[in-house]
Scaffold this active site. Structure first.
Site, short mmCIF file in Angstrom:
data_model
loop_
_atom_site.label_atom_id
_atom_site.label_comp_id
_atom_site.label_asym_id
_atom_site.label_seq_id
_atom_site.Cartn_x
_atom_site.Cartn_y
_atom_site.Cartn_z
N ILE A 157 0.84 -1.20 0.00
CA ILE A 157 0.00 0.00 0.00
C ILE A 157 0.87 1.25 0.00
O ILE A 157 2.04 1.22 0.42
CB ILE A 157 -0.94 -0.02 1.23
CG1 ILE A 157 -1.98 1.12 1.16
CG2 ILE A 157 -0.17 0.02 2.54
CD1 ILE A 157 -3.09 1.01 2.21
N CYS A 158 0.32 2.33 -0.51
CA CYS A 158 0.91 3.67 -0.44
C CYS A 158 2.22 3.77 -1.24
O CYS A 158 2.21 3.59 -2.45
CB CYS A 158 1.10 4.07 1.02
SG CYS A 158 1.37 5.84 1.29
N ALA A 159 3.34 4.01 -0.60
CA ALA A 159 4.61 4.13 -1.32
C ALA A 159 5.18 2.79 -1.75
O ALA A 159 5.95 2.72 -2.72
CB ALA A 159 5.63 4.86 -0.44
N PHE A 210 0.28 5.32 -3.86
CA PHE A 210 0.03 6.69 -3.44
C PHE A 210 -0.02 7.58 -4.68
O PHE A 210 0.80 7.43 -5.58
CB PHE A 210 1.12 7.16 -2.48
CG PHE A 210 0.80 8.48 -1.84
CD1 PHE A 210 -0.10 8.55 -0.79
CD2 PHE A 210 1.38 9.65 -2.30
CE1 PHE A 210 -0.41 9.78 -0.21
CE2 PHE A 210 1.08 10.87 -1.73
CZ PHE A 210 0.17 10.93 -0.68
#
Length: 448
Positions: A365-367, A387
């Site tokens: 998730i995200c970065a 992200f």
């Protein structure tokens, strides 16, 4: 042609497109989408003068105890620190290390006794049982919060704590308040109980449970700093606008996720210095609630790590030990520093590559999709998201605006505000949608 199973109606896909520079990932300003009608936030009067904000940082106390709900504590701390508040995490126990719910461990900044004579602009009480009872029985904390109220300063509580703590201390008399659905009857003897996801009445803020914590935390930012700061902080969280509705995901190339190492799936969640604490804790919390066997492994040389907003988390073991086991799923939280540490950890990268080669599930998730999976070839032939500021690093970003993307044995998601959906999607893949939706209701992420 790959099969495509769209679980999310298009109207519920990612609703705004923040264009953020990766170098400003933690603090980039973005306006949050407006809340829909189903999220009820009642705001009465509370304001802070511009001169007082300029003179010193807002000081916030978040007490924790054995049995505190970690998600409610950590999300609140993280969001308030993003806003620039000086947050003190204080242990109501005799030591700094606290054994919170679901087998998680955090290390406080101070003991409550160290804070007895300090003044705070806000005191925010997380819930969780028996954590809320321990906070209620802490005389130092009771005196501190009662003085907070007498001095006309902001105080707040979520989940069990409005009823168990504030109500029992007489601090909700004549006020509208909310709490976890299971405690509404108890709350009604202390306050006018309402079913708002977040309720503001004067200088008191209350909220319902783990699934409302991010809304609660952003509301606290607004009460301390104003609406503009709340929008600035809320935008990069990638919060959803349809609070309380069912979660959805986009699924491509559907396949069954199975587990054969025991009665529950064996899941590895690595953490590192700089990992995004909200994402790590939400994933661990939700998956352990589903009864998955979650191993938290530090990729550093010690089990205690300092996450991106300075929350100190304690892993179950080092990655060297964890790598001796096999897993039904390996899932990476984000955070810029944490993702960079993951990408440099050969042992973790090798585990992920073996997971992919054996067609077992893995996710990020995200970065982490952009900074870990992509450069190591772990997104080859896959659709993924990340992200918003980092989606330009994905070799195939054609489905990147979806909040959760499942492509066969890969699952990816966008950021802190999509983590609950991400974790629930994992529960759904292992246990079915009914169990995931029941869990979402228990968390008050969806309407109970």
């Amino acid at each position: 042609m790959a099969s495509r199973h769209v679980v999310a109606p298009r109207r519920l896909l990612f609703a705004f497109k923040p264009r953020l520079s990766p170098t400003t990932l933690p603090t980039t300003t973005r306006i949050a989408p407006p809340l829909k009608k189903k999220t009820t936030i009642t705001r009465l009067s509370f304001s802070v003068s511009a001169s007082s904000m300029a003179s010193s940082p807002m000081k916030v106390l978040v007490p924790v105890a054995n049995g505190t709900e970690p998600l409610e504590a950590v999300v609140t701390i993280d969001v308030l620190r993003r806003a620039g508040a000086e947050v003190t995490v204080a242990s109501a126990e005799e030591q700094l290390r606290v054994d919170v719910c679901h087998g998680a461990k955090i290390v406080a900044d101070a003991l409550i006794s160290d804070c007895a004579d300090a003044a705070f602009d806000l005191v925010s009480l997380p819930g969780g049982m028996p954590g809320a009872s321990s906070l209620r029985d802490c005389k130092v904390l009771e005196d501190l919060v009662k003085k907070q109220a007498a001095d006309g300063r902001l105080y707040a509580a979520i989940c069990a704590s409005p009823a168990v703590v504030l109500g029992s201390w007489g601090l909700l008399k004549g006020l509208k308040a909310t709490c976890h659905p299971s405690l509404m009857e108890q709350l009604s003897s202390f306050a006018t109980a309402v079913e708002s996801r977040v309720q503001v009445d004067g200088k008191t803020v209350t909220s319902r449970g783990p699934g409302t914590t991010m809304e609660y935390a952003v509301t606290l930012v607004e009460q301390l700093f104003g609406k503009e700061k709340a929008e600035e902080v809320g935008g990069p969280l990638v919060m959803r606008s349809n609070h309380g509705d069912e979660y959805h995901m986009l699924e491509l190339n559907p396949m069954d996720w199975t587990f054969d190492k025991g009665p529950q799936p064996q899941i590895l969640v690595p953490i590192a210095n700089g990992s995004e604490e909200m994402e790590a804790v939400i994933i661990i919390d939700v998956l352990r609630r589903s009864k998955a066997n979650v191993v938290i492994a530090s990729v550093e040389d010690k089990v205690e790590i300092e996450a991106s907003r300075k929350v100190k988390l304690v892993a179950d073991m080092l990655l060297d030990e964890a790598s001796k086991l096999s897993y039904d799923l390996i899932v990476l939280p984000g955070g810029l520093g944490g993702a960079q540490a993951f990408a440099k950890c050969d042992k973790l990268v090798n585990l992920l590559k073996k997971q992919k080669e054996s067609n077992r599930p893995y996710g990020a998730i995200c970065a982490s999709p952009a900074l870990v999976l992509e450069p190591h070839g772990l997104l080859k032939g896959k659709k993924a998201t990340a992200f918003p500021a980092l989606c330009n690093k994905l070799s195939d970003a054609s489905e990147a605006e979806n909040r959760v993307v499942v492509d066969g044995n890969l699952i990816t998601s966008r950021g802190p505000g999509t983590t609950m959906e991400f974790a629930l999607a994992i529960v759904e893949k292992f246990f079915g949608r009914k169990k995931a939706l029941d869990l979402a209701k228990a968390l008050v992420f969806t309407h109970p």
